[in-house]
Design a protein around this motif. Structure first.
Motif, PDB file in Angstrom:
ATOM      1  N   PRO A  30       0.821  -1.211   0.000  1.00  0.00           N
ATOM      2  CA  PRO A  30       0.000   0.000   0.000  1.00  0.00           C
ATOM      3  C   PRO A  30       0.854   1.259   0.000  1.00  0.00           C
ATOM      4  N   VAL A  31       0.562   2.165  -0.911  1.00  0.00           N
ATOM      5  CA  VAL A  31       1.330   3.397  -1.037  1.00  0.00           C
ATOM      6  C   VAL A  31       1.257   4.213   0.248  1.00  0.00           C
ATOM      7  N   ALA A  32       0.134   4.192   0.912  1.00  0.00           N
ATOM      8  CA  ALA A  32      -0.028   4.985   2.136  1.00  0.00           C
ATOM      9  C   ALA A  32       0.937   4.551   3.235  1.00  0.00           C
ATOM     10  N   ARG A  33       1.417   3.314   3.168  1.00  0.00           N
ATOM     11  CA  ARG A  33       2.322   2.816   4.212  1.00  0.00           C
ATOM     12  C   ARG A  33       3.737   2.553   3.704  1.00  0.00           C
ATOM     13  N   LEU A  34       4.075   3.014   2.513  1.00  0.00           N
ATOM     14  CA  LEU A  34       5.408   2.770   1.970  1.00  0.00           C
ATOM     15  C   LEU A  34       6.439   3.611   2.709  1.00  0.00           C
ATOM     16  N   GLN A  35       7.278   2.942   3.413  1.00  0.00           N
ATOM     17  CA  GLN A  35       8.369   3.603   4.130  1.00  0.00           C
ATOM     18  C   GLN A  35       9.505   2.614   4.256  1.00  0.00           C
ATOM     19  N   GLY A  36      10.691   3.142   4.380  1.00  0.00           N
ATOM     20  CA  GLY A  36      11.828   2.280   4.665  1.00  0.00           C
ATOM     21  C   GLY A  36      12.304   1.469   3.486  1.00  0.00           C
ATOM     22  N   ASP A  37      12.896   0.335   3.797  1.00  0.00           N
ATOM     23  CA  ASP A  37      13.558  -0.482   2.801  1.00  0.00           C
ATOM     24  C   ASP A  37      12.573  -1.338   2.022  1.00  0.00           C
ATOM     25  N   PRO A  38      12.855  -1.554   0.740  1.00  0.00           N
ATOM     26  CA  PRO A  38      12.021  -2.451  -0.052  1.00  0.00           C
ATOM     27  C   PRO A  38      12.261  -3.903   0.383  1.00  0.00           C
ATOM     28  N   PRO A  39      11.346  -4.796   0.052  1.00  0.00           N
ATOM     29  CA  PRO A  39      11.518  -6.201   0.451  1.00  0.00           C
ATOM     30  C   PRO A  39      12.739  -6.818  -0.237  1.00  0.00           C
ATOM     31  N   GLU A  40      13.504  -7.572   0.523  1.00  0.00           N
ATOM     32  CA  GLU A  40      14.699  -8.206  -0.026  1.00  0.00           C
ATOM     33  C   GLU A  40      14.386  -9.506  -0.744  1.00  0.00           C
ATOM     34  N   ARG A  41      13.357 -10.203  -0.273  1.00  0.00           N
ATOM     35  CA  ARG A  41      13.064 -11.537  -0.802  1.00  0.00           C
ATOM     36  C   ARG A  41      11.567 -11.724  -1.051  1.00  0.00           C
ATOM     37  N   CYS A  42      11.283 -12.662  -1.947  1.00  0.00           N
ATOM     38  CA  CYS A  42       9.898 -13.055  -2.228  1.00  0.00           C
ATOM     39  C   CYS A  42       9.302 -13.710  -0.981  1.00  0.00           C
ATOM     40  N   PHE A  43       8.082 -13.361  -0.691  1.00  0.00           N
ATOM     41  CA  PHE A  43       7.408 -13.935   0.475  1.00  0.00           C
ATOM     42  C   PHE A  43       7.020 -15.389   0.249  1.00  0.00           C
ATOM     43  N   CYS A  45       8.637 -17.828  -2.373  1.00  0.00           N
ATOM     44  CA  CYS A  45       9.732 -18.766  -2.648  1.00  0.00           C
ATOM     45  C   CYS A  45      11.049 -18.361  -2.014  1.00  0.00           C
ATOM     46  N   ARG A  46      11.094 -17.173  -1.407  1.00  0.00           N
ATOM     47  CA  ARG A  46      12.291 -16.624  -0.772  1.00  0.00           C
ATOM     48  C   ARG A  46      13.387 -16.257  -1.776  1.00  0.00           C
ATOM     49  N   GLY A  47      13.037 -16.190  -3.064  1.00  0.00           N
ATOM     50  CA  GLY A  47      13.984 -15.738  -4.075  1.00  0.00           C
ATOM     51  C   GLY A  47      14.353 -14.285  -3.833  1.00  0.00           C
ATOM     52  N   GLU A  48      15.588 -13.922  -4.186  1.00  0.00           N
ATOM     53  CA  GLU A  48      16.059 -12.560  -3.937  1.00  0.00           C
ATOM     54  C   GLU A  48      15.389 -11.580  -4.888  1.00  0.00           C
ATOM     55  N   TRP A  49      14.876 -10.476  -4.317  1.00  0.00           N
ATOM     56  CA  TRP A  49      14.290  -9.398  -5.107  1.00  0.00           C
ATOM     57  C   TRP A  49      15.239  -8.217  -5.174  1.00  0.00           C
ATOM     58  N   PHE A  50      15.538  -7.652  -4.036  1.00  0.00           N
ATOM     59  CA  PHE A  50      16.335  -6.429  -3.970  1.00  0.00           C
ATOM     60  C   PHE A  50      17.428  -6.592  -2.918  1.00  0.00           C
ATOM     61  N   ALA A  51      18.637  -6.818  -3.373  1.00  0.00           N
ATOM     62  CA  ALA A  51      19.755  -6.968  -2.443  1.00  0.00           C
ATOM     63  C   ALA A  51      19.976  -5.647  -1.710  1.00  0.00           C
TER      64      ALA A  51
END
Length: 96
Positions: A30-43, A45-51
């Motif tokens: 949700p844009v209204a709650r976007l703060q901080g770091d982006p997700p590092e891994r897929c929720f 499969c746990r594949g890496e999204w953003f190192a």
């Protein structure tokens, strides 16, 4: 030829959707709650999204913060919109 364009007010933008390149699962943030770091891994499969500290993670973090700042701005003299092509609009050519 013509394109149909969509103008999206930032108030109408409700979420950022990220789709995993490995398992194709998606998550909406949700844009209204976007703060901080982006997700590092897929929720899923746990594949890496953003190192951490990668250029992509930094860019997404800046995007999240910028959207939050622009949405919360009380300045009424200007308006920011996103403009995109309507993906459902068929391009048609006219031959004469």
């Amino acid at each position: 030829m013509s394109d149909k364009l969509l103008n999206i007010n930032l108030d109408d933008l409700t979420a950022i959707k990220i789709t995993c390149g490995h398992c194709h699962a998606s998550a909406e943030f949700p844009v209204a709650r976007l703060q901080g770091d982006p997700p590092e891994r897929c929720f899923h499969c746990r594949g890496e999204w953003f190192a951490v500290n990668s250029p992509q993670a930094t860019a997404l973090e800046h995007l999240f913060r910028a959207l939050g700042e622009l949405r919360s701005s009380a300045v009424s003299e200007w308006r920011v919109q996103l403009v995109m092509k309507d993906p459902g609009f068929q391009r048609t050519g006219v031959s004469i």
